[in-house]
Design a protein around this motif. Structure first.
Motif, PDB file in Angstrom:
ATOM      1  N   PHE A 127      46.546  41.784  78.378  1.00 49.81           N
ATOM      2  CA  PHE A 127      46.979  40.679  79.154  1.00 49.81           C
ATOM      3  C   PHE A 127      46.955  41.070  80.616  1.00 49.81           C
ATOM      4  O   PHE A 127      47.577  42.119  81.093  1.00 49.81           O
ATOM      5  N   ASP A 130      48.151  36.726  86.075  1.00 51.62           N
ATOM      6  CA  ASP A 130      47.873  35.365  86.996  1.00 51.62           C
ATOM      7  C   ASP A 130      48.869  35.090  87.875  1.00 51.62           C
ATOM      8  O   ASP A 130      49.715  34.148  87.661  1.00 51.62           O
ATOM      9  N   ASN A 133      49.551  31.102  88.727  1.00 48.71           N
ATOM     10  CA  ASN A 133      50.012  30.128  87.990  1.00 48.71           C
ATOM     11  C   ASN A 133      51.196  30.783  87.122  1.00 48.71           C
ATOM     12  O   ASN A 133      51.550  30.055  86.166  1.00 48.71           O
ATOM     13  N   GLU A 135      51.128  33.072  85.010  1.00 51.01           N
ATOM     14  CA  GLU A 135      50.960  33.309  83.616  1.00 51.01           C
ATOM     15  C   GLU A 135      50.365  34.698  83.078  1.00 51.01           C
ATOM     16  O   GLU A 135      50.006  35.379  84.059  1.00 51.01           O
ATOM     17  N   LEU A 136      50.254  34.914  81.792  1.00 51.62           N
ATOM     18  CA  LEU A 136      49.695  36.134  81.458  1.00 51.62           C
ATOM     19  C   LEU A 136      48.403  35.666  80.789  1.00 51.62           C
ATOM     20  O   LEU A 136      48.342  34.753  79.868  1.00 51.62           O
ATOM     21  N   TYR A 137      46.998  36.114  80.876  1.00 51.49           N
ATOM     22  CA  TYR A 137      45.905  35.900  80.315  1.00 51.49           C
ATOM     23  C   TYR A 137      45.108  36.957  79.619  1.00 51.49           C
ATOM     24  O   TYR A 137      45.233  37.993  80.198  1.00 51.49           O
ATOM     25  N   SER A 138      44.432  36.683  78.691  1.00 53.23           N
ATOM     26  CA  SER A 138      43.714  37.658  77.898  1.00 53.23           C
ATOM     27  C   SER A 138      42.459  37.351  77.531  1.00 53.23           C
ATOM     28  O   SER A 138      42.201  36.349  76.831  1.00 53.23           O
ATOM     29  N   THR A 139      41.271  37.875  77.997  1.00 51.15           N
ATOM     30  CA  THR A 139      40.086  37.638  77.632  1.00 51.15           C
ATOM     31  C   THR A 139      39.525  38.789  76.691  1.00 51.15           C
ATOM     32  O   THR A 139      38.356  38.687  76.129  1.00 51.15           O
ATOM     33  N   GLU A 146      39.964  33.122  75.400  1.00 47.67           N
ATOM     34  CA  GLU A 146      41.131  33.418  76.482  1.00 47.67           C
ATOM     35  C   GLU A 146      42.353  32.929  75.814  1.00 47.67           C
ATOM     36  O   GLU A 146      42.411  31.799  75.378  1.00 47.67           O
ATOM     37  N   ARG A 148      46.353  32.316  76.976  1.00 45.47           N
ATOM     38  CA  ARG A 148      47.119  32.218  78.161  1.00 45.47           C
ATOM     39  C   ARG A 148      48.472  31.814  77.574  1.00 45.47           C
ATOM     40  O   ARG A 148      48.880  31.188  76.510  1.00 45.47           O
ATOM     41  N   LEU A 151      54.363  33.749  81.910  1.00 43.66           N
ATOM     42  CA  LEU A 151      54.567  35.005  82.361  1.00 43.66           C
ATOM     43  C   LEU A 151      55.854  35.865  81.938  1.00 43.66           C
ATOM     44  O   LEU A 151      55.509  37.128  81.400  1.00 43.66           O
TER      45      LEU A 151
END
Length: 200
Positions: A127, A130, A133, A135-139, A146, A148, A151
């Motif tokens: 993660f 971001d 925003n 937020e935590l995001y993971s691709t 993705e 999200r 945070l």
């Protein structure tokens, strides 16, 4: 990479050098060509060296991660082992150095694959934060999509905001665990090891 002067260089640095020069950084001589080609022999030697270094530490890391927990001390044992954490940090840094000419996603996937093998995990995710925003995001995860989350939510949010290492034996017994991702993906999380990756 290798230039026409016969010397090997790290790609990103030599690309910067050749941006406004046509000379060899080694000898100062004018280069007849700016063409670069990979030094496969050197890369293979570096990969072989790092593979050996990784193997030396794998067993020690596995033993520390899989110690039988006593009450809630598992997370404390792991996070308080400064020598182990330095080893894990060094392994990640070596992977980043070894693959400096690769994309960030490629390097992160390599780190995740190594981490999964070290701890015997079924799945693993990275993660990223971001900030805009919150937020935590993971691709880079097992869903190929993705993900999200806010945070501050879940175990990942706790680690991202505190910088702490968290080792949980039963995810559903920990009030910080966010079950929303499991519900979304259909995967049931049993235990979690979550470690911050910090950039400088």
């Amino acid at each position: 990479v290798v230039l026409s002067d016969g010397h090997s260089y790290e790609r990103r640095h030599i690309e910067t050098w050749l941006g406004d020069r046509n000379t060899s950084p080694k000898t100062g001589a004018v280069l007849p060509s700016n063409f670069m080609f990979p030094n496969h022999a050197l890369r293979n030697s570096i990969e072989e060296y790092f593979s050996h270094v990784f193997s030396v530490h794998r067993m020690a890391i596995r033993r520390a991660v899989h110690q039988s927990p006593r009450s809630n001390l598992a997370s404390h044992r792991f996070s308080s082992n400064s020598s182990l954490m330095k080893t894990v940090d060094s392994l990640m840094k070596m992977s980043l150095v070894m693959n400096a000419d690769r994309s960030a996603e490629w390097v992160l996937r390599s780190i995740i694959d190594e981490a999964k093998m070290l701890v015997g995990a079924e799945v693993a995710s990275v993660f990223l934060v971001d900030e805009a925003n919150q937020e935590l995001y993971s691709t880079i995860n097992s869903t190929a999509k993705e993900i999200r989350i806010p945070l501050t939510h879940g175990i990942a949010g706790h680690v991202a905001t505190t910088g702490e290492v968290v080792n949980i034996q039963d995810a559903y017994q920990d009030e910080r665990f966010n079950q929303a991702v499991d519900k979304r993906t259909g995967f049931r999380t049993r235990n979690i090891l979550c470690v911050p990756i910090k950039t400088k």
